[in-house]
Design a protein around this motif. Structure first.
Motif, mmCIF file in Angstrom:
data_model
loop_
_atom_site.group_PDB
_atom_site.id
_atom_site.type_symbol
_atom_site.label_atom_id
_atom_site.label_comp_id
_atom_site.label_asym_id
_atom_site.label_seq_id
_atom_site.Cartn_x
_atom_site.Cartn_y
_atom_site.Cartn_z
ATOM 1 N N UNK A 6 -66.533 35.953 97.145
ATOM 2 C CA UNK A 6 -65.211 35.922 96.516
ATOM 3 C C UNK A 6 -64.329 37.041 97.096
ATOM 4 N N UNK A 7 -63.028 36.881 97.026
ATOM 5 C CA UNK A 7 -62.323 35.756 96.408
ATOM 6 C C UNK A 7 -62.099 34.629 97.398
ATOM 7 N N UNK A 8 -61.987 33.396 96.905
ATOM 8 C CA UNK A 8 -61.611 32.273 97.756
ATOM 9 C C UNK A 8 -60.160 32.427 98.180
ATOM 10 N N UNK A 9 -59.866 32.073 99.428
ATOM 11 C CA UNK A 9 -58.504 32.176 99.942
ATOM 12 C C UNK A 9 -57.681 30.970 99.538
ATOM 13 N N UNK A 10 -58.304 29.790 99.546
ATOM 14 C CA UNK A 10 -57.571 28.561 99.245
ATOM 15 C C UNK A 10 -58.529 27.505 98.729
ATOM 16 N N UNK A 11 -58.022 26.647 97.849
ATOM 17 C CA UNK A 11 -58.787 25.544 97.289
ATOM 18 C C UNK A 11 -57.956 24.277 97.479
ATOM 19 N N UNK A 12 -58.589 23.178 97.917
ATOM 20 C CA UNK A 12 -57.841 21.943 98.165
ATOM 21 C C UNK A 12 -58.780 20.749 98.186
ATOM 22 N N UNK A 13 -58.199 19.549 98.115
ATOM 23 C CA UNK A 13 -58.954 18.308 98.225
ATOM 24 C C UNK A 13 -58.518 17.574 99.483
ATOM 25 N N UNK A 14 -59.499 16.938 100.142
ATOM 26 C CA UNK A 14 -59.231 16.058 101.277
ATOM 27 C C UNK A 14 -59.688 14.663 100.878
ATOM 28 N N UNK A 15 -58.796 13.664 100.932
ATOM 29 C CA UNK A 15 -59.164 12.327 100.512
ATOM 30 C C UNK A 15 -58.796 11.297 101.575
ATOM 31 N N UNK A 16 -59.390 10.115 101.461
ATOM 32 C CA UNK A 16 -59.057 8.968 102.314
ATOM 33 C C UNK A 16 -59.126 9.342 103.793
ATOM 34 N N UNK A 17 -60.250 9.912 104.179
ATOM 35 C CA UNK A 17 -60.396 10.444 105.539
ATOM 36 C C UNK A 17 -60.912 9.379 106.502
ATOM 37 N N UNK A 18 -60.266 9.299 107.663
ATOM 38 C CA UNK A 18 -60.692 8.429 108.757
ATOM 39 C C UNK A 18 -61.099 9.313 109.923
ATOM 40 N N UNK A 19 -62.305 9.089 110.454
ATOM 41 C CA UNK A 19 -62.827 9.857 111.574
ATOM 42 C C UNK A 19 -63.016 8.925 112.772
ATOM 43 N N UNK A 20 -62.262 9.155 113.842
ATOM 44 C CA UNK A 20 -62.436 8.427 115.095
ATOM 45 C C UNK A 20 -62.886 9.418 116.162
ATOM 46 N N UNK A 21 -63.969 9.100 116.889
ATOM 47 C CA UNK A 21 -64.517 10.044 117.871
ATOM 48 C C UNK A 21 -64.868 9.357 119.181
ATOM 49 N N UNK A 22 -64.628 10.113 120.268
ATOM 50 C CA UNK A 22 -64.982 9.674 121.609
ATOM 51 C C UNK A 22 -65.853 10.731 122.285
#
Length: 257
Positions: A19-35
């Motif tokens: 601690x302390x945490x610097x930032x808190x957030x949510x990531x949703x509906x993620x699309x991952x494309x990789x080559x």
């Protein structure tokens, strides 16, 4: 349920951030494309002190779209308006000599100008863009076509990509975990290499079918790929916390030198 438990068991343990945490957030509906890309191509973009993190002898470049939600300072509430936006990034995968894995962002497009300006002041390569999210066609579950469309202001690069998630097919193979079990970013700040850690539960990953792809962002970042992605994944999302940055030690220049 069994598939998700098994998948979680394969994941590396997420770091515990002091601690302390610097930032808190949510990531949703993620699309991952990789080559797949050659290691020497990825090596050109690595900050001093880190090298490409390989899988099956090759490096990987990712085009990732997601919805940022309720980002807030510390563990406080999300910042109204500025804490929720769409983001699309192009990234590579990095590794320190001690084994610490991370990502190296080549670009991060977002549709909130104050967020972009604040991030660029910290030397994180954000770009101000129009970004729209294509919502699922029915119900609360992400069934049907979902995707993102990016159009950069002034610079002209754009990207449109969409997938059809298969929520009945959880994914837990080693490559998918390698590409998504990342708990920090490597970058540069004032000429030095830094690592910014984050922590979250395992991504709930699902197979997805590529529906559409017209992309300039990877090429604009300086990397050439051709053909469809070698890996296509979808996730409903995770909540994450960020910790304090640290300097990365490397030969020829040590923190405090």
């Amino acid at each position: 349920m069994t598939d998700r438990v098994d998948a979680a068991a394969l994941w590396p343990a997420p770091p515990e951030l002091p601690p302390p945490a610097v930032m808190d957030q949510r990531w949703t509906d993620a699309i991952f494309l990789h080559w797949r890309i050659p290691e020497p191509v990825a090596a050109r973009f690595m900050p001093a002190g880190v090298r490409p993190d390989l899988f099956d002898g090759t490096s990987w470049v990712g085009l990732i779209g997601f919805r940022m939600k309720e980002a807030g300072i510390g563990r406080g509430p999300g910042i109204p308006y500025l804490g929720s936006f769409n983001e699309v990034n192009v990234r590579l995968y990095s590794r320190e000599p001690d084994g610490t894995r991370g990502v190296v962002f080549l670009s991060l497009d977002a549709n909130r100008l104050p967020v972009v300006l604040a991030a660029r002041a910290a030397e994180i390569p954000y770009v101000w863009s129009r970004i729209s999210y294509r919502k699922p066609t029915s119900g609360r579950a992400p069934e049907g076509i979902t995707g993102y469309s990016v159009s950069r202001f002034r610079q002209g690069a754009h990207s449109t990509f969409s997938v059809i998630p298969d929520l009945g097919t959880p994914v837990d193979d080693p490559l998918s975990i390698h590409l998504t079990a990342r708990f920090g970013m490597h970058g540069k700040f004032r000429g030095r290499t830094i690592y910014i850690p984050n922590t979250h539960e395992p991504w709930p990953l699902y197979a997805a079918q590529l529906h559409d792809l017209q992309d300039d962002l990877v090429q604009s970042a300086g990397i050439s790929v051709s053909g469809p992605p070698d890996s296509v994944l979808y996730s409903t999302g995770v909540r994450t916390r960020f910790g304090r940055p640290r300097l990365v030690r490397h030969r020829g220049k040590l923190p405090g030198a």
